[in-house]
Motif scaffolding. Structure first.
Motif, PDB file in Angstrom:
ATOM      1  N   UNK A 103      -6.829  25.609  21.468  1.00 40.79           N
ATOM      2  CA  UNK A 103      -7.018  26.801  20.481  1.00 40.79           C
ATOM      3  C   UNK A 103      -8.578  27.102  20.219  1.00 40.79           C
ATOM      4  N   UNK A 130       8.096  38.052   8.557  1.00 38.30           N
ATOM      5  CA  UNK A 130       7.444  37.281   7.703  1.00 38.30           C
ATOM      6  C   UNK A 130       5.972  37.739   7.801  1.00 38.30           C
ATOM      7  N   UNK A 137       3.406  22.567  18.451  1.00 37.29           N
ATOM      8  CA  UNK A 137       2.755  23.793  18.750  1.00 37.29           C
ATOM      9  C   UNK A 137       3.446  25.059  18.918  1.00 37.29           C
ATOM     10  N   UNK A 138       3.178  25.916  18.093  1.00 34.04           N
ATOM     11  CA  UNK A 138       3.678  27.334  17.993  1.00 34.04           C
ATOM     12  C   UNK A 138       2.961  27.941  19.292  1.00 34.04           C
ATOM     13  N   UNK A 139       3.522  29.228  19.311  1.00 37.03           N
ATOM     14  CA  UNK A 139       2.460  30.199  20.032  1.00 37.03           C
ATOM     15  C   UNK A 139       1.282  30.384  19.585  1.00 37.03           C
ATOM     16  N   UNK A 140       1.224  30.488  18.351  1.00 39.01           N
ATOM     17  CA  UNK A 140       0.150  30.631  17.273  1.00 39.01           C
ATOM     18  C   UNK A 140      -0.783  29.580  16.983  1.00 39.01           C
ATOM     19  N   UNK A 155      13.509  38.121  15.415  1.00 40.29           N
ATOM     20  CA  UNK A 155      13.527  37.956  16.572  1.00 40.29           C
ATOM     21  C   UNK A 155      12.791  36.895  17.385  1.00 40.29           C
ATOM     22  N   UNK A 156      11.387  36.678  16.508  1.00 36.34           N
ATOM     23  CA  UNK A 156      10.395  35.678  16.746  1.00 36.34           C
ATOM     24  C   UNK A 156       9.595  36.103  17.836  1.00 36.34           C
ATOM     25  N   UNK A 157       8.406  35.367  17.835  1.00 38.85           N
ATOM     26  CA  UNK A 157       7.352  35.775  18.608  1.00 38.85           C
ATOM     27  C   UNK A 157       7.540  35.873  20.106  1.00 38.85           C
ATOM     28  N   UNK A 158       8.280  34.989  20.614  1.00 41.62           N
ATOM     29  CA  UNK A 158       8.700  34.863  22.065  1.00 41.62           C
ATOM     30  C   UNK A 158       9.411  36.145  22.545  1.00 41.62           C
ATOM     31  N   UNK A 159      10.566  36.256  21.797  1.00 41.58           N
ATOM     32  CA  UNK A 159      11.219  37.454  22.104  1.00 41.58           C
ATOM     33  C   UNK A 159      10.468  38.860  21.813  1.00 41.58           C
ATOM     34  N   UNK A 207      -1.003  39.343  19.348  1.00 40.32           N
ATOM     35  CA  UNK A 207      -2.399  38.482  19.904  1.00 40.32           C
ATOM     36  C   UNK A 207      -2.009  37.870  21.141  1.00 40.32           C
ATOM     37  N   UNK A 254       3.732  33.763  26.684  1.00 39.94           N
ATOM     38  CA  UNK A 254       5.158  33.836  26.904  1.00 39.94           C
ATOM     39  C   UNK A 254       5.514  34.408  28.186  1.00 39.94           C
ATOM     40  N   UNK A 294      -8.577  17.717  22.798  1.00 44.10           N
ATOM     41  CA  UNK A 294      -7.411  18.066  21.695  1.00 44.10           C
ATOM     42  C   UNK A 294      -6.658  16.898  21.124  1.00 44.10           C
ATOM     43  N   UNK A 334      -0.325  30.083  23.781  1.00 46.28           N
ATOM     44  CA  UNK A 334       0.499  30.259  24.823  1.00 46.28           C
ATOM     45  C   UNK A 334       0.935  31.516  25.247  1.00 46.28           C
ATOM     46  N   UNK A 357       8.000  29.299  13.761  1.00 43.96           N
ATOM     47  CA  UNK A 357       8.596  30.149  14.936  1.00 43.96           C
ATOM     48  C   UNK A 357       8.498  29.084  15.891  1.00 43.96           C
ATOM     49  N   UNK A 358       8.605  30.102  17.541  1.00 41.79           N
ATOM     50  CA  UNK A 358       8.992  29.607  18.705  1.00 41.79           C
ATOM     51  C   UNK A 358       7.799  28.415  19.003  1.00 41.79           C
ATOM     52  N   UNK A 398       6.323  25.763  21.590  1.00 36.31           N
ATOM     53  CA  UNK A 398       5.975  25.597  22.947  1.00 36.31           C
ATOM     54  C   UNK A 398       5.241  24.314  23.277  1.00 36.31           C
ATOM     55  N   UNK A 399       5.137  23.570  22.629  1.00 38.08           N
ATOM     56  CA  UNK A 399       4.594  22.080  23.003  1.00 38.08           C
ATOM     57  C   UNK A 399       4.960  20.928  21.850  1.00 38.08           C
ATOM     58  N   UNK A 428       1.295  21.836  29.614  1.00 36.64           N
ATOM     59  CA  UNK A 428       1.714  22.950  28.536  1.00 36.64           C
ATOM     60  C   UNK A 428       1.234  22.970  27.184  1.00 36.64           C
ATOM     61  N   UNK A 429       0.016  22.002  26.873  1.00 33.11           N
ATOM     62  CA  UNK A 429      -0.412  21.882  25.500  1.00 33.11           C
ATOM     63  C   UNK A 429      -1.486  23.068  25.346  1.00 33.11           C
ATOM     64  N   UNK A 430      -1.137  23.881  24.219  1.00 32.51           N
ATOM     65  CA  UNK A 430      -2.308  24.906  24.203  1.00 32.51           C
ATOM     66  C   UNK A 430      -3.685  24.410  23.739  1.00 32.51           C
TER      67      UNK A 430
END
Lengths: 122, 366
Positions: free
Chosen positions: B295, B21, A57-60, B36-40, B225, B318, B344, B316, A33-34, A36-37, B291-293
């Protein structure tokens, strides 16, 4: 004369002489998926086949990308620092991850060609 | 897609046809993303209207002469004071004031309430409520419904086009628009929106009608989420659990003032003690630098490397364009809004304690 191989972990490795460019397949970016990092490797780092070279890294979630062969990192794709989504839009082109110098080309023997990979992902 | 042991949504075929999915969540096979994906999907919800299948969550009807008394005993709630159509956010607490679930309770009539429970806890919740029902002349009845959420600034307009007028509803009110239907103006995204429980046959027709509208698209659990995280809303099992209580979670606002010092609801004694003594840690928003999540599960330290807390949700955002997280830190640090750190994969990442929500709530409060 370049040749592209694929791993079971959905990486592609494009080999030109004893250097190679590595990325993840279009199938892999779709699964992730999308993005982000991207945590990129330092040039000069030695990697062994199976080492984590990059983390995307994706959003999730975070996912590791493994070195498909032994060698030394020559360059990471710095464009991904500001635009990780290049991997989504162009996994096998502008979204490449790193270039490396191969130390044991014999390791490529066990990898798949495009037809075998297509079969692998069904 | 055919994970053994996972429960399947009644509308699973529609999600399959839409190219979803799937992944497991709280025992259910859920659509995580659509093509479309999570971002859109996330951004579409903030700009237009996202349609979510939340049938994994459970509607439980509590009815009978003792319904209000039952809820006021099971939850830190003054159920008898809730007026018809009003919804309240509340909890089921353990005897030690741990949060065993968070719920939304809506009064449907003099002796009827609708309870919305989380997927993974619903069976346990229903059993727990039933324990009190017998002695109180009340009935606890989990309902078989499709449960949909439509969220975003154009949700009301899309519903209106589909024949459902929402003018009278304001945020945190709900009613039964048709037989077998339950609808409330609420959600889990920070946006104006609605949650609608309805029989499967009605749902199929209703979804088809909604999706004719360009303003509406399916949105999966991944964006649900990221939307709730930006909105600073708690996910039970992560940000709140039996190990946390409403004081440390910063959710005392959901408990009527009087009940913060008196009352005999389950967990009252422990809660009153926690309020009097103060919680040793507090839930906070956290904004990682860069920019690094960071978790869920990451340990938070102070500048000296001393452990001071943990991340309970992280990802992240959006809409805000940077990583966002929720976690717990020791109360003095929470008050000082200081900087904390997380490791991390070998990198030390700074996180600023950040007010919640990250993305402003846009509820229609009337």
């Amino acid at each position: 004369m370049t040749q592209t191989y694929y791993t079971e972990d959905h990486e592609w490795i494009r080999v030109d002489g004893d250097t190679a460019t590595v990325g993840i397949t279009d199938y892999a970016q779709e699964q992730l998926g999308d993005l982000v990092f991207v945590e990129l490797p330092e040039a000069g780092r030695s990697v062994k086949k199976g080492d984590t070279a990059v983390t995307v890294e994706s959003v999730k979630a975070a996912s590791d990308v493994y070195a498909p062969a032994d060698g030394e990192i020559l360059e990471a794709n710095s464009a991904l620092s500001s635009e990780p989504a290049l991997i989504n839009s162009s996994a096998t082109g502008d979204g490449w991850l790193w270039k490396m110098k191969l130390s044991d080309k014999g390791q490529l023997e066990g990898l798949m060609d495009e037809a075998a990979y297509k079969n692998h992902i069904g | 897609m055919t994970d053994v042991g996972l429960k399947r949504l009644p509308l699973e075929d529609l999600h399959q046809a839409a190219g979803a999915r799937f992944g497991g969540f709280a025992g259910w096979s859920m659509p995580l993303t659509y093509p479309a994906g999570v971002m859109k999907e996330h951004l579409h919800t903030r700009e237009h209207a996202g349609l979510f299948d939340i049938s994994h969550m459970r509607l439980i009807e509590v009815s009978g002469p003792g319904a209000a008394a039952l809820l006021s005993h099971a939850c830190p709630l003054a159920a008898e004071e809730i007026v018809e159509r009003q919804s309240k956010y509340t909890f089921l607490l353990t005897e030690t004031a741990g949060i065993s679930d968070d719920l939304i309770v809506t009064r449907l009539g003099p002796t009827r309430f609708m309870v919305v429970a989380n997927a993974g806890n619903a069976e346990k919740d229903a059993a727990h409520l039933r324990e009190f029902a017998a002695g109180l002349d009340a009935k606890v009845e989990p309902l078989e419904r499709v449960f949909l959420a439509i969220q975003g600034p154009e949700a009301w307009a899309a519903l209106s086009r589909a024949g459902i007028e929402t003018g009278e509803l304001t945020f945190m009110t709900g009613f039964e628009p048709k037989p077998g239907w339950f609808m409330s103006r609420s959600g889990y995204t920070g946006e104006d929106g609605f949650e609608i429980g309805l029989p499967e046959a009605d749902a199929r027709e209703f979804v088809a009608k909604l999706l004719e509208d360009d303003r509406v698209m399916w949105v999966g659990l991944a964006a649900r989420d990221s939307l709730r995280l930006e909105a600073g809303l708690c996910l039970h099992g992560q940000d709140i659990s039996e190990e946390t209580d409403p004081v440390s979670a910063g959710l005392l606002w959901a408990i009527p003032k009087r009940l913060r010092s008196e009352g005999t609801f389950v967990g009252a004694e422990a809660l009153h003690k926690e309020i009097a003594l103060g919680a040793p840690e507090k839930r906070v928003g956290l904004k990682p630098e860069g920019r690094q999540p960071v978790r869920a599960g990451a340990v938070l330290t102070d500048e000296h490397g001393q452990a001071v807390g943990r991340v309970t949700s992280g990802g992240f955002g959006p809409s805000v364009g940077h990583p966002v997280a929720i976690g717990y830190v020791s109360t003095p640090l929470a008050a000082a809004a200081t900087r904390v750190f997380a490791d991390v994969r070998g990198s030390k990442i700074a996180l600023d304690i950040h007010p919640l929500p990250f993305a402003p709530h846009r509820y229609r409060k009337g």
